[in-house]
Design a protein around this motif. Structure first.
Motif, PDB file in Angstrom:
ATOM      1  N   ASP A   1       0.867  -1.173   0.000  1.00 22.75           N
ATOM      2  CA  ASP A   1       0.000   0.000   0.000  1.00 22.75           C
ATOM      3  C   ASP A   1       0.904   1.222   0.000  1.00 22.75           C
ATOM      4  O   ASP A   1       1.560   1.522   1.005  1.00 22.75           O
ATOM      5  CB  ASP A   1      -0.894  -0.029   1.245  1.00 22.75           C
TER       6      ASP A   1
ATOM      7  N   ALA B   1       0.375   4.262   0.278  1.00 25.24           N
ATOM      8  CA  ALA B   1       0.059   5.277   1.282  1.00 25.24           C
ATOM      9  C   ALA B   1       0.764   5.007   2.615  1.00 25.24           C
ATOM     10  O   ALA B   1       0.940   5.925   3.415  1.00 25.24           O
ATOM     11  CB  ALA B   1      -1.452   5.346   1.498  1.00 25.24           C
TER      12      ALA B   1
ATOM     13  N   ARG C   1       8.535   4.610  -1.348  1.00 21.89           N
ATOM     14  CA  ARG C   1       7.676   4.955  -2.488  1.00 21.89           C
ATOM     15  C   ARG C   1       8.501   5.120  -3.764  1.00 21.89           C
ATOM     16  O   ARG C   1       8.093   4.677  -4.841  1.00 21.89           O
ATOM     17  CB  ARG C   1       6.874   6.226  -2.212  1.00 21.89           C
TER      18      ARG C   1
END
Length: 184
Positions: A128, A130, A137
């Motif tokens: 995920d 987020a 990321r």
């Protein structure tokens, strides 16, 4: 299994919560599987004493093909207790359809050998974006890693059922009594 109900410790190292959720699902399924079993899920960071339990399930998230340091450290620190009771290991980490990477984590075999685990099972994980930090990321974007929740809850429950069956069929193993120092 006869006598005292089996107490099972399900302990896991999780970076972003997905592996901890698998550990809780395993403990929940063990609790539902037999009146002779009780299980609790705890994070490795709490350093629970495995000698207080009849059996142990130890899991770790896998990053860059390796178990998290806290899981490896826990296994090494408690090797005598882990070797003296039924132990199962699991890893969580491959992502995508089909899960990638398909290989066992690099350090799974040495941890199995160190602890004399009965089995090591790899479950797909969750990615995920987020929940990731900036560097994570960036790496996920550069690698074009597939995002999503790839965990197979039926496989988790099935594996927990196999553990419950092994414990119910086995003779009872009494956990060691905690040692209390006499303070006068």
């Amino acid at each position: 299994m006869t006598g005292t109900p089996a107490r099972v410790l399900v302990v896991a190292a999780s970076k972003h919560g997905a592996t901890a959720e698998i550990a809780r699902a395993i403990a929940d399924r063990l609790n539902q599987s037999s009146p002779g079993l009780t299980a609790m899920a705890l994070p490795v960071s709490q350093d629970p004493d495995p000698s207080s339990f009849t059996a142990v399930v130890l899991g770790s998230a896998v990053y860059m093909g390796r178990w998290l340091d806290p899981a490896r450290t826990y296994a090494a620190a408690h090797v005598a207790a882990l070797r003296s009771r039924p132990l199962w290991l699991f890893s969580s980490g491959p992502i995508g359809e089909p899960p990638f990477p398909p290989d066992e984590p690099h350090d799974a075999a040495p941890v199995v050998q160190l602890t004399a685990a009965r089995e090591h099972h790899v479950f797909p994980g969750r990615l995920d974006k987020a929940l990731l930090g900036f560097a994570e990321r960036a790496m996920v974007t550069a690698m074009r890693a597939p995002l999503g929740d790839f965990r197979d809850w039926d496989a988790v429950r099935s594996w927990a059922d196999s553990i419950a069956a092994a414990l119910v069929e086995a003779p009872a193993i009494e956990p060691a009594e905690p040692i209390h120092a006499d303070h006068r």
